[in-house]
Design a protein around this motif. Structure first.
Motif, PDB file in Angstrom:
ATOM      1  N   ILE A 100       0.976  -1.184   0.051  1.00 60.12           N
ATOM      2  CA  ILE A 100       0.071   0.080  -0.011  1.00 60.12           C
ATOM      3  C   ILE A 100       1.088   1.416  -0.005  1.00 60.12           C
ATOM      4  CG2 ILE A 100      -1.708   1.269   1.255  1.00 60.12           C
ATOM      5  CD1 ILE A 100      -2.911  -1.201   2.118  1.00 60.12           C
ATOM      6  N   ALA A 101       0.949   2.161  -0.861  1.00 56.97           N
ATOM      7  CA  ALA A 101       1.621   3.259  -0.920  1.00 56.97           C
ATOM      8  C   ALA A 101       0.815   4.513  -1.432  1.00 56.97           C
ATOM      9  CB  ALA A 101       2.536   2.998  -2.402  1.00 56.97           C
ATOM     10  N   LYS A 102       1.438   5.685  -0.948  1.00 61.71           N
ATOM     11  CA  LYS A 102       0.755   6.835  -1.193  1.00 61.71           C
ATOM     12  C   LYS A 102       0.522   7.423  -2.635  1.00 61.71           C
ATOM     13  CE  LYS A 102       4.794   9.405   0.322  1.00 61.71           C
ATOM     14  NZ  LYS A 102       5.648  10.262   1.033  1.00 61.71           N
ATOM     15  N   ARG A 103      -0.423   7.953  -2.924  1.00 57.72           N
ATOM     16  CA  ARG A 103      -0.624   8.332  -4.562  1.00 57.72           C
ATOM     17  C   ARG A 103       0.545   9.167  -5.245  1.00 57.72           C
ATOM     18  NH1 ARG A 103      -3.882  13.247  -5.983  1.00 57.72           N
ATOM     19  NH2 ARG A 103      -1.622  14.215  -5.788  1.00 57.72           N
ATOM     20  N   ARG A 125      -3.925   9.933   0.380  1.00 63.56           N
ATOM     21  CA  ARG A 125      -4.176  10.618   1.727  1.00 63.56           C
ATOM     22  C   ARG A 125      -4.762  11.867   1.666  1.00 63.56           C
ATOM     23  NH1 ARG A 125       1.478   9.097   4.666  1.00 63.56           N
ATOM     24  NH2 ARG A 125       2.225  10.447   3.044  1.00 63.56           N
ATOM     25  N   ALA A 126      -4.871  12.483   0.337  1.00 62.66           N
ATOM     26  CA  ALA A 126      -5.509  13.986   0.897  1.00 62.66           C
ATOM     27  C   ALA A 126      -6.857  13.807   0.757  1.00 62.66           C
ATOM     28  CB  ALA A 126      -4.969  14.853  -0.661  1.00 62.66           C
ATOM     29  N   LEU A 127      -7.383  12.804   0.249  1.00 65.89           N
ATOM     30  CA  LEU A 127      -9.022  12.377   0.255  1.00 65.89           C
ATOM     31  C   LEU A 127      -9.613  12.209   1.640  1.00 65.89           C
ATOM     32  CD1 LEU A 127      -9.369  10.677  -2.880  1.00 65.89           C
ATOM     33  CD2 LEU A 127      -9.675  13.159  -2.551  1.00 65.89           C
ATOM     34  N   GLY A 128      -8.683  11.894   2.530  1.00 69.57           N
ATOM     35  CA  GLY A 128      -8.997  11.353   3.995  1.00 69.57           C
ATOM     36  C   GLY A 128      -9.761  10.253   4.051  1.00 69.57           C
ATOM     37  N   GLY A 129     -10.824  10.107   4.582  1.00 72.88           N
ATOM     38  CA  GLY A 129     -11.622   8.975   4.854  1.00 72.88           C
ATOM     39  C   GLY A 129     -12.383   8.508   3.353  1.00 72.88           C
ATOM     40  N   ALA A 131     -10.717   8.105   0.605  1.00 73.61           N
ATOM     41  CA  ALA A 131      -9.784   7.478   0.120  1.00 73.61           C
ATOM     42  C   ALA A 131     -10.228   5.773   0.358  1.00 73.61           C
ATOM     43  CB  ALA A 131      -8.672   7.774   0.144  1.00 73.61           C
ATOM     44  N   ILE A 132     -10.767   5.412   1.566  1.00 78.14           N
ATOM     45  CA  ILE A 132     -10.713   4.126   2.166  1.00 78.14           C
ATOM     46  C   ILE A 132     -11.481   3.205   1.291  1.00 78.14           C
ATOM     47  CG2 ILE A 132     -11.577   2.872   4.105  1.00 78.14           C
ATOM     48  CD1 ILE A 132      -8.988   4.269   4.793  1.00 78.14           C
ATOM     49  N   PRO A 133     -12.877   3.477   0.611  1.00 78.76           N
ATOM     50  CA  PRO A 133     -13.518   2.625  -0.112  1.00 78.76           C
ATOM     51  C   PRO A 133     -12.518   2.234  -1.070  1.00 78.76           C
ATOM     52  CG  PRO A 133     -15.144   4.382   0.541  1.00 78.76           C
ATOM     53  CD  PRO A 133     -13.498   4.869   0.913  1.00 78.76           C
ATOM     54  N   ALA A 134     -12.134   2.983  -1.977  1.00 80.18           N
ATOM     55  CA  ALA A 134     -11.203   2.565  -3.034  1.00 80.18           C
ATOM     56  C   ALA A 134     -10.165   1.528  -2.794  1.00 80.18           C
ATOM     57  CB  ALA A 134     -10.562   3.807  -3.915  1.00 80.18           C
ATOM     58  N   MET A 135      -9.625   1.962  -1.437  1.00 76.62           N
ATOM     59  CA  MET A 135      -8.345   1.071  -1.092  1.00 76.62           C
ATOM     60  C   MET A 135      -8.740  -0.150  -0.816  1.00 76.62           C
ATOM     61  SD  MET A 135      -5.786   1.749   2.272  1.00 76.62           S
ATOM     62  CE  MET A 135      -6.979   1.321   3.515  1.00 76.62           C
ATOM     63  N   MET A 136      -9.930  -0.450  -0.014  1.00 78.44           N
ATOM     64  CA  MET A 136     -10.854  -1.708   0.237  1.00 78.44           C
ATOM     65  C   MET A 136     -10.787  -2.532  -0.947  1.00 78.44           C
ATOM     66  SD  MET A 136     -10.723  -2.016   3.610  1.00 78.44           S
ATOM     67  CE  MET A 136     -10.645  -0.813   4.994  1.00 78.44           C
ATOM     68  N   GLU A 137     -11.472  -1.876  -1.988  1.00 71.16           N
ATOM     69  CA  GLU A 137     -11.701  -2.405  -3.192  1.00 71.16           C
ATOM     70  C   GLU A 137     -10.547  -3.165  -3.697  1.00 71.16           C
ATOM     71  OE1 GLU A 137     -13.803  -1.776  -7.588  1.00 71.16           O
ATOM     72  OE2 GLU A 137     -13.963  -0.235  -6.023  1.00 71.16           O
ATOM     73  N   ASP A 138      -9.686  -2.310  -3.881  1.00 75.86           N
ATOM     74  CA  ASP A 138      -8.180  -2.703  -4.541  1.00 75.86           C
ATOM     75  C   ASP A 138      -7.587  -3.755  -3.620  1.00 75.86           C
ATOM     76  OD1 ASP A 138      -8.519  -0.898  -6.614  1.00 75.86           O
ATOM     77  OD2 ASP A 138      -6.915   0.438  -5.570  1.00 75.86           O
ATOM     78  N   ARG A 172      -9.111  -0.806   9.736  1.00 73.94           N
ATOM     79  CA  ARG A 172     -10.148  -0.809   8.606  1.00 73.94           C
ATOM     80  C   ARG A 172      -9.910  -2.028   7.840  1.00 73.94           C
ATOM     81  NH1 ARG A 172     -12.845   3.993   7.482  1.00 73.94           N
ATOM     82  NH2 ARG A 172     -14.135   2.859   6.022  1.00 73.94           N
ATOM     83  N   LEU A 173      -8.752  -2.326   7.366  1.00 74.22           N
ATOM     84  CA  LEU A 173      -8.291  -3.183   6.394  1.00 74.22           C
ATOM     85  C   LEU A 173      -8.618  -4.660   7.257  1.00 74.22           C
ATOM     86  CD1 LEU A 173      -5.043  -2.385   4.739  1.00 74.22           C
ATOM     87  CD2 LEU A 173      -7.171  -2.770   3.633  1.00 74.22           C
TER      88      LEU A 173
END
Length: 272
Positions: A100-103, A125-129, A131-138, A172-173
């Motif tokens: 998991i890496a920053k954009r 990380r600029a999107l805060g919370g 960004a979590i749904p997209a991270m979970m999907e990936d 969260r993960l």
């Protein structure tokens, strides 16, 4: 000091030089052919060669243990992060890693293309919370492909014994993916400092700790993960300090290391 500075400069030349070349080659290959065996072979070479350069150019040996704690099936590997050594040392034991890496890293030409070929999960990380749904999907997609997810829970490199700052993304993960999490403690920052251009000889150590099984609340998991990593990291750091370090120790770090010294029942300090 001068000799070690020259050795460090030589290492950086080798490390950064080959990283740029490999990023271009792997990035172009990824654009043209996607995920390939060549890309994975090149990534393994990159990690192994950098460990070789660290050992023989600047004198940093590697001691990684506890791999028996990594489950055979899907899992998350959550590691302390002090230097780039951490990536090289963890990489051989991840089978097929999805870091998991920053954009911002993923937007670098060639490097970002290569990273996407290795199942890297991007988080903005600029999107805060948000960004979590997209991270979970990936992350779910990476687990389905047989990856092990690798995350640095504090989100960035930390100096040894700096106040911990564990983000809630790992919790969260853990809560949503329902897979074990393997904590990783290490002490590499004693030899490759966060803002130091000089690398110092010694033996950098990493320990894969017993996995945290699914089923805890996010809050309880968050506390257990931080306690496991920080506790073992403190033991590794103090043990290295007791054996003696080649590099200079800042007064603040020395004070924090001394605070870890065990005490016997009489109140006198003891040594390991």
């Amino acid at each position: 000091m001068l000799v070690q500075a020259i050795r460090s400069l030589l290492f950086y030349g080798l490390y950064l030089g080959q990283t740029v070349v490999l990023a271009i080659v792997i990035g172009l290959d990824a654009v043209l052919r996607g995920r390939t065996g060549f890309g994975w072979a090149a990534a393994r070479y990159w990690g192994a060669s950098n460990l070789f350069f660290l050992r023989w150019v600047v004198g940093i040996r590697s001691d990684v243990r506890g791999m028996e704690n990594i489950p055979d099936g899907p899992c998350i590997i959550a590691a302390k992060h002090m230097s780039d050594w951490d990536i090289f040392a963890i990489l051989p034991h991840t089978r097929r890693p999805a870091f998991i890496a920053k954009r911002e890293l993923m937007d670098i030409p060639f490097f970002g293309w290569a990273a996407r070929a290795f199942d890297t999960i991007r988080i903005d990380r600029a999107l805060g919370g948000e960004a979590i749904p997209a991270m979970m999907e990936d992350a779910r997609a990476a687990l389905a492909r047989g990856c092990r997810i690798v995350i640095f829970p504090e989100g960035t490199r930390k100096a040894p014994l700096a106040p911990p700052d564990y983000r809630f993304g790992t919790a969260r993960l853990y809560a949503e993916l329902g897979v074990p999490v393997v904590p990783v403690a290490l002490d590499s920052g004693l030899y490759w400092g966060r803002r130091s251009l000089v690398l110092w000889p010694g033996t950098a150590r990493a320990r894969f700790l017993p996995p945290i099984a699914p089923g805890l609340s996010a809050e309880d998991f968050h506390a257990e993960l931080a306690a496991a990593i920080e506790g073992e990291t403190g033991r590794l750091l103090f043990s290295a300090y007791e054996r003696g370090l080649a590099g200079p120790i800042a007064p603040e770090l020395r004070e924090r290391l001394e605070a870890l010294r065990p005490q016997d029942p009489s109140g006198d300090t003891t040594t390991y």
